[in-house]
Design a protein around this motif. Structure first.
Motif, PDB file in Angstrom:
ATOM      1  N   MET A 154       0.492  -1.642   0.220  1.00  0.00           N
ATOM      2  CA  MET A 154       0.433   0.447   0.123  1.00  0.00           C
ATOM      3  C   MET A 154       0.796   1.197  -0.309  1.00  0.00           C
ATOM      4  SD  MET A 154      -3.708  -0.690   2.316  1.00  0.00           S
ATOM      5  CE  MET A 154      -2.739  -1.363   3.853  1.00  0.00           C
ATOM      6  N   ALA A 155       1.791   0.574   1.230  1.00  0.00           N
ATOM      7  CA  ALA A 155       2.591   2.444   0.832  1.00  0.00           C
ATOM      8  C   ALA A 155       3.667   2.608  -0.255  1.00  0.00           C
ATOM      9  CB  ALA A 155       3.982   2.105   1.455  1.00  0.00           C
ATOM     10  N   ILE A 190      -7.896   2.256  -2.394  1.00  0.00           N
ATOM     11  CA  ILE A 190      -6.782   0.827  -2.040  1.00  0.00           C
ATOM     12  C   ILE A 190      -8.115  -0.195  -2.398  1.00  0.00           C
ATOM     13  CG2 ILE A 190      -5.716  -0.705  -1.058  1.00  0.00           C
ATOM     14  CD1 ILE A 190      -4.254   1.128  -2.222  1.00  0.00           C
ATOM     15  N   THR A 191      -7.960  -0.842  -3.796  1.00  0.00           N
ATOM     16  CA  THR A 191      -9.494  -1.704  -3.917  1.00  0.00           C
ATOM     17  C   THR A 191      -9.081  -3.481  -4.127  1.00  0.00           C
ATOM     18  OG1 THR A 191      -9.908  -1.146  -6.266  1.00  0.00           O
ATOM     19  CG2 THR A 191     -11.059   0.719  -4.238  1.00  0.00           C
ATOM     20  N   LEU A 202     -10.121  -7.600   5.911  1.00  0.00           N
ATOM     21  CA  LEU A 202     -10.709  -6.424   4.661  1.00  0.00           C
ATOM     22  C   LEU A 202     -10.226  -5.884   6.229  1.00  0.00           C
ATOM     23  CD1 LEU A 202     -11.506  -5.249   2.509  1.00  0.00           C
ATOM     24  CD2 LEU A 202     -13.590  -5.559   3.395  1.00  0.00           C
ATOM     25  N   LEU A 203     -10.620  -5.829   7.481  1.00  0.00           N
ATOM     26  CA  LEU A 203     -11.003  -5.163   9.094  1.00  0.00           C
ATOM     27  C   LEU A 203      -9.480  -5.154   9.229  1.00  0.00           C
ATOM     28  CD1 LEU A 203     -13.461  -6.888  11.206  1.00  0.00           C
ATOM     29  CD2 LEU A 203     -13.790  -4.689   9.915  1.00  0.00           C
ATOM     30  N   GLU A 204      -8.414  -5.915   9.359  1.00  0.00           N
ATOM     31  CA  GLU A 204      -6.884  -6.031   9.119  1.00  0.00           C
ATOM     32  C   GLU A 204      -6.290  -4.912   8.114  1.00  0.00           C
ATOM     33  OE1 GLU A 204      -4.797  -9.765   8.920  1.00  0.00           O
ATOM     34  OE2 GLU A 204      -6.347 -10.931  10.542  1.00  0.00           O
ATOM     35  N   GLN A 205      -6.704  -4.597   6.855  1.00  0.00           N
ATOM     36  CA  GLN A 205      -6.168  -3.873   5.408  1.00  0.00           C
ATOM     37  C   GLN A 205      -6.582  -2.438   6.492  1.00  0.00           C
ATOM     38  OE1 GLN A 205      -7.904  -3.787   2.109  1.00  0.00           O
ATOM     39  NE2 GLN A 205      -5.723  -3.934   1.185  1.00  0.00           N
ATOM     40  N   SER A 210      -2.890   3.568  10.011  1.00  0.00           N
ATOM     41  CA  SER A 210      -2.181   4.316  10.133  1.00  0.00           C
ATOM     42  C   SER A 210      -0.814   4.387   8.921  1.00  0.00           C
ATOM     43  CB  SER A 210      -1.439   3.206  10.319  1.00  0.00           C
ATOM     44  OG  SER A 210       0.050   2.747  10.898  1.00  0.00           O
ATOM     45  N   LEU A 211      -1.122   4.280   7.691  1.00  0.00           N
ATOM     46  CA  LEU A 211      -0.113   4.243   6.932  1.00  0.00           C
ATOM     47  C   LEU A 211      -0.441   5.851   6.259  1.00  0.00           C
ATOM     48  CD1 LEU A 211       1.679   4.279   4.077  1.00  0.00           C
ATOM     49  CD2 LEU A 211       0.013   3.168   3.203  1.00  0.00           C
ATOM     50  N   GLN A 212      -2.365   6.367   6.892  1.00  0.00           N
ATOM     51  CA  GLN A 212      -2.505   7.748   6.602  1.00  0.00           C
ATOM     52  C   GLN A 212      -1.851   8.479   7.516  1.00  0.00           C
ATOM     53  OE1 GLN A 212      -5.341   8.592   3.463  1.00  0.00           O
ATOM     54  NE2 GLN A 212      -4.010  10.393   3.827  1.00  0.00           N
ATOM     55  N   GLY A 213      -2.466   7.901   8.159  1.00  0.00           N
ATOM     56  CA  GLY A 213      -1.220   8.804   9.617  1.00  0.00           C
ATOM     57  C   GLY A 213       0.184   9.085   8.725  1.00  0.00           C
ATOM     58  N   GLU A 214       0.712   8.158   8.254  1.00  0.00           N
ATOM     59  CA  GLU A 214       1.690   8.747   7.834  1.00  0.00           C
ATOM     60  C   GLU A 214       1.864   9.493   6.652  1.00  0.00           C
ATOM     61  OE1 GLU A 214       4.225   4.771   7.247  1.00  0.00           O
ATOM     62  OE2 GLU A 214       3.460   4.197   9.081  1.00  0.00           O
ATOM     63  N   LEU A 215       1.407   9.174   6.294  1.00  0.00           N
ATOM     64  CA  LEU A 215       1.583   9.790   4.894  1.00  0.00           C
ATOM     65  C   LEU A 215       0.604  11.256   5.147  1.00  0.00           C
ATOM     66  CD1 LEU A 215      -0.146   7.729   2.004  1.00  0.00           C
ATOM     67  CD2 LEU A 215       2.800   8.551   2.389  1.00  0.00           C
ATOM     68  N   GLY A 216      -0.472  11.803   5.731  1.00  0.00           N
ATOM     69  CA  GLY A 216      -0.638  13.517   6.235  1.00  0.00           C
ATOM     70  C   GLY A 216      -1.325  13.490   5.692  1.00  0.00           C
ATOM     71  N   ASP A 217      -1.398  15.139   4.730  1.00  0.00           N
ATOM     72  CA  ASP A 217      -1.997  15.513   3.493  1.00  0.00           C
ATOM     73  C   ASP A 217      -1.238  15.038   1.760  1.00  0.00           C
ATOM     74  OD1 ASP A 217      -3.766  16.572   5.254  1.00  0.00           O
ATOM     75  OD2 ASP A 217      -2.753  18.697   5.954  1.00  0.00           O
ATOM     76  N   LYS A 218      -0.435  14.738   2.192  1.00  0.00           N
ATOM     77  CA  LYS A 218       0.196  14.180   1.146  1.00  0.00           C
ATOM     78  C   LYS A 218      -0.777  13.417  -0.335  1.00  0.00           C
ATOM     79  CE  LYS A 218       4.872  13.834   2.271  1.00  0.00           C
ATOM     80  NZ  LYS A 218       6.239  12.526   2.779  1.00  0.00           N
ATOM     81  N   ILE A 219      -1.465  12.763   0.094  1.00  0.00           N
ATOM     82  CA  ILE A 219      -2.535  11.608  -0.746  1.00  0.00           C
ATOM     83  C   ILE A 219      -3.857  11.688   0.403  1.00  0.00           C
ATOM     84  CG2 ILE A 219      -1.254   9.528  -0.543  1.00  0.00           C
ATOM     85  CD1 ILE A 219      -2.529   9.463  -3.354  1.00  0.00           C
TER      86      ILE A 219
END
Length: 575
Positions: free
Chosen positions: A354-355, A371-372, A389-392, A398-407
Motif C-alpha cells: 500500500m505504501a 485501495i480496492t 479486510l478489517l485488518e487492511q 496507520s499509513l494515512q497517518g504517516e502520509l498526512g496531507d500528501k495524499i
C-alpha cells in the motif's frame, strides 16, 4: 510465459485431442483449464513460484505438472508429441466457422488438409463435397466462412505496444540529419483501441535520404514498397510501418491526411470541393492550379473555415457537423484527473505494498487513491476475507497517518459479482467501506438475460459506487460478455452508479462508443488503471484517450472531482 500463452498451449491440446477423437472428458479437462488460466487476474508465474498452481480452478495434479514443465523448460513433451502426430495447422482449420473436430479430422485423414489455405483450395476445387457427410451446400458454407474469417483477421496490436514502437522509431527519425519534425499518425494518433500499421510523418527537405536511412533500421525485415514520399516496411515481429516524408511547407496537410480516418478525410475533401478546392496530402489546390500549402495541421481546418479537430474525434461520427456549428465538445484532459479509485496491492494480487502504491500515486500528482483489493471468492487472486479486510483498514489508517496531507487514501474493494448475482460480501461489510467497485470476472459466457441481471442487481445495490470494466473483455483474447448495454446505462443513470473506463490497454472497457452512449443517457464515468503495480498508474492516458474518443466531458468523470467532492458524493450514496 504469459497467462495467454500458457492458456493457448492447453487450448491447442484440447483441439488436437478432439480432432483425434479422444474422450470428451479429456478434451474438456484441458479446455476448462485453459479458460481458467486465461481469466486469471494474476500471473500464473506468481502462483507457480508460490507453489499454488492447484488453487487455479480446473487445474488438477496432471495439468499442474504440465504447467510446471512449461515454466521450467519452456517446452511440453506431451504437446510436442501431439503436434508430431497432427500438424498444428489443423488447429487453424478448427477456427473456421462450421468446421468442428470431426470434420477437421476427416479433412486431414482423407485429403491431408492441414491449413486454412489448403482447406480453401480443396473447397474451390470441389473436393470437400465428395467426403462422407458433406455436400455442395456444406462445401459452399465452409468457403463462405473462410472468406468472412479473412476479413476479420486484421493483425492489430494493442495501443501500448504501438505507442512503444512509435516512440522508438520517432526517436530514431528525429536524430537523422535534415529531419525537422516527426510525428505519429494513423490509428495510433487517433488512439483507437487497437492499431494495424504504424504511420509516421516526417518533415525534411530531402525525403529520399530519410527513407534510405529508415529502411536500413536494424528491426526492418523487408521493404514492402518505396516511392517519392512514402516507404513501407515490415519488422521482424510482423509489425508494418508506413513512413511519409514531405517538405516542411507540406507537413501539416501530410500529417492530417495520414492521421485519417478515411471517412473523416473523405468528408473533409467534400467540404473542400464545395469551396472550389482540392485537398490531398500535399495541400490544397485551387481551380486555377495555384496551391495553398499547410505547414501546420491547423491550417488545413482553418482554410475550410473550421476549428482544429482533435485526432481522437476524427471518425466521421458527427465531429465535422459539430465543428461547423461551433459545438465541438470540451473533452477531458489527463491533467484533470485528480485521483485513482481502483488499485490493488499485495494484500491480494497486486505486486506492491500500500505504501509503494501511495508513493507512486503521489509521484504521479494524484490527490487521492482508492485501495480496492479483490473480495474473498477470488481465491487465485488472494481475495480478502471480511476479517482480513478489517485488518487492511487498520493498516491503511496507520499509513494515512504517516502520509498526512500528501495524499488521501480510500479504503474499498473490488467486490465480485457472483455467478448467481449475489455480491461477494454482505451489505453490512460493504457499507463500512469508503468506496465499492463491483466487477464481473467469472461466468462471463452466461446467457444475455442472466448476465445482464447480475450486473443490474449490483447497480441497484446502494452500497455499490462503481461498476468495474463492465463487459469483462480482454482485447484480442476474450470477447465481451453478451450484455444489454442500454439496460445497463439506464440503470446506472437512474441509480447514480459510475461506469468504469478501465485504462489498461488490454481492456479499455467501457469502449469509446459505449462511453459516449452512457454519457448521453446521464451516466457518470470513472477512469481507472486497475493498477496492480506502481508503473500501471501511467496507463491513465489510455483511459483518457478512450474517454475523448467517446466525447466524454470532464464534468462527467468522477476522478476529476476533488477528494472532498468525491467523499460528499459517496456519503450521499450511502444515505
Amino acid at each position: 510465459m504469459k497467462n495467454q500463452e500458457i492458456a493457448q498451449v492447453f487450448e491447442t491440446i484440447a483441439d488436437l485431442l478432439s480432432v483425434k477423437g479422444e474422450a470428451v472428458y479429456r478434451v474438456l479437462a484441458y479446455r476448462r483449464a485453459a479458460e481458467s488460466i486465461r481469466e486469471l487476474p494474476q500471473d500464473v508465474v506468481d502462483l507457480w513460484e508460490a507453489n499454488e498452481l492447484r488453487t487455479i480452478q480446473h487445474v488438477g495434479e496432471a495439468i499442474a505438472s504440465k504447467i510446471d514443465e512449461l515454466l521450467r523448460t519452456g517446452r511440453l513433451e506431451f504437446y510436442d508429441k501431439l503436434t508430431a502426430e497432427l500438424p498444428s495447422g489443423v488447429v487453424d482449420v478448427l477456427k473456421v466457422p462450421d468446421v468442428g473436430p470431426k470434420k477437421a479430422g476427416l479433412f486431414y485423414q482423407a485429403l491431408g488438409i492441414d491449413s486454412v489455405a489448403a482447406l480453401e483450395e480443396a473447397a474451390v476445387a470441389g473436393k470437400l463435397r465428395e467426403l462422407a457427410g458433406m455436400g455442395e451446400k456444406s462445401e459452399a458454407k465452409i468457403l463462405d466462412s473462410i472468406q468472412r474469417m479473412k476479413k476479420r483477421q486484421t493483425g492489430r496490436i494493442l495501443l501500448d505496444r504501438a505507442a512503444t514502437a512509435s516512440e522508438l522509431f520517432l526517436g530514431r527519425l528525429r536524430s537523422l540529419d535534415g529531419v525537422l519534425q516527426a510525428e505519429s499518425a494513423g490509428s495510433l494518433r487517433r488512439m483507437r483501441e487497437t492499431v494495424g500499421d504504424l504511420d509516421l510523418v516526417v518533415a525534411a527537405e530531402d525525403p529520399r535520404a530519410v527513407m534510405a536511412a529508415f529502411i536500413e533500421f536494424p528491426e526492418v525485415d523487408r521493404v514492402r514498397g518505396q516511392g517519392e514520399t512514402k516507404a513501407s516496411v515490415e519488422l521482424e515481429d510482423g509489425l508494418r510501418i508506413q513512413l511519409w516524408v514531405h517538405p516542411a511547407a507540406r507537413f501539416g496537410s501530410a500529417l492530417q491526411y495520414a492521421t485519417g480516418s478515411q471517412a473523416h478525410n473523405v468528408h473533409l475533401r467534400e467540404l473542400a470541393l464545395a469551396q472550389g478546392l482540392s485537398l490531398s496530402e500535399h495541400g490544397f489546390k485551387k481551380e486555377d492550379g495555384t496551391e495553398i500549402l499547410c505547414p501546420e495541421e491547423a491550417l488545413v481546418y482553418e482554410t475550410l473555415g473550421l476549428p482544429w479537430i482533435t485526432p481522437e474525434l476524427r471518425e466521421d461520427t458527427g465531429e465535422l457537423e459539430a465543428a461547423l456549428n461551433g459545438e465541438l465538445p470540451e473533452l477531458l484532459t489527463l491533467d484533470q484527473l485528480q485521483g485513482e479509485v481502483h488499485a490493488h496491492t499485495d494484500w491480494s494480487d497486486g505486486r506492491a505494498t500500500m505504501a509503494e502504491m501511495a508513493q507512486a500515486a503521489i509521484k504521479a500528482g494524484l490527490r487521492y487513491l482508492g485501495i480496492t483489493d479483490h473480495s474473498q471468492s477470488l481465491g487465485v487472486a488472494r481475495g480478502l476475507s471480511p476479517e482480513r479486510l478489517l485488518e487492511q483498514r487498520a493498516a491503511l489508517d496507520s499509513l494515512q497517518g504517516e502520509l498526512g496531507d500528501k495524499i488521501r487514501l480510500l479504503h474499498g474493494t473490488e467486490v465480485e459479482i457472483l455467478a448467481d448475482g449475489r455480491l461477494d460480501y454482505p451489505d453490512d461489510v460493504l457499507a463500512e467501506l469508503d468506496i465499492v467497485i463491483a466487477s464481473l470476472h467469472t461466468s462471463l459466457r452466461q446467457p444475455r438475460e442472466q448476465i445482464t441481471e447480475r450486473l443490474l442487481g449490483a447497480i441497484r445495490n446502494p452500497n455499490v459506487d462503481v461498476i468495474g470494466h463492465p463487459t469483462g473483455r480482454l482485447l484480442g483474447s476474450r470477447d465481451p460478455a453478451d450484455l444489454d448495454m442500454e439496460a445497463i446505462f439506464a440503470a446506472a443513470g437512474e441509480h447514480g452508479v459510475a461506469l468504469e473506463i478501465n485504462a489498461n490497454p488490454e481492456r479499455l472497457d467501457l469502449r469509446d462508443a459505449h462511453a459516449r452512449r452512457a454519457v448521453e443517457l446521464g451516466c457518470l464515468i470513472s477512469i481507472n488503471t486497475d493498477a496492480h503495480h506502481p508503473d500501471h498508474l501511467a496507463l491513465r492516458r489510455y483511459g483518457v484517450a478512450t474517454a475523448r474518443r467517446g466525447w466524454v466531458p470532464g464534468e462527467a468523470v468522477i476522478n476529476t472531482w476533488s477528494h472532498k467532492q468525491l467523499l460528499t458524493w459517496l456519503g450521499r450514496r450511502r444515505v
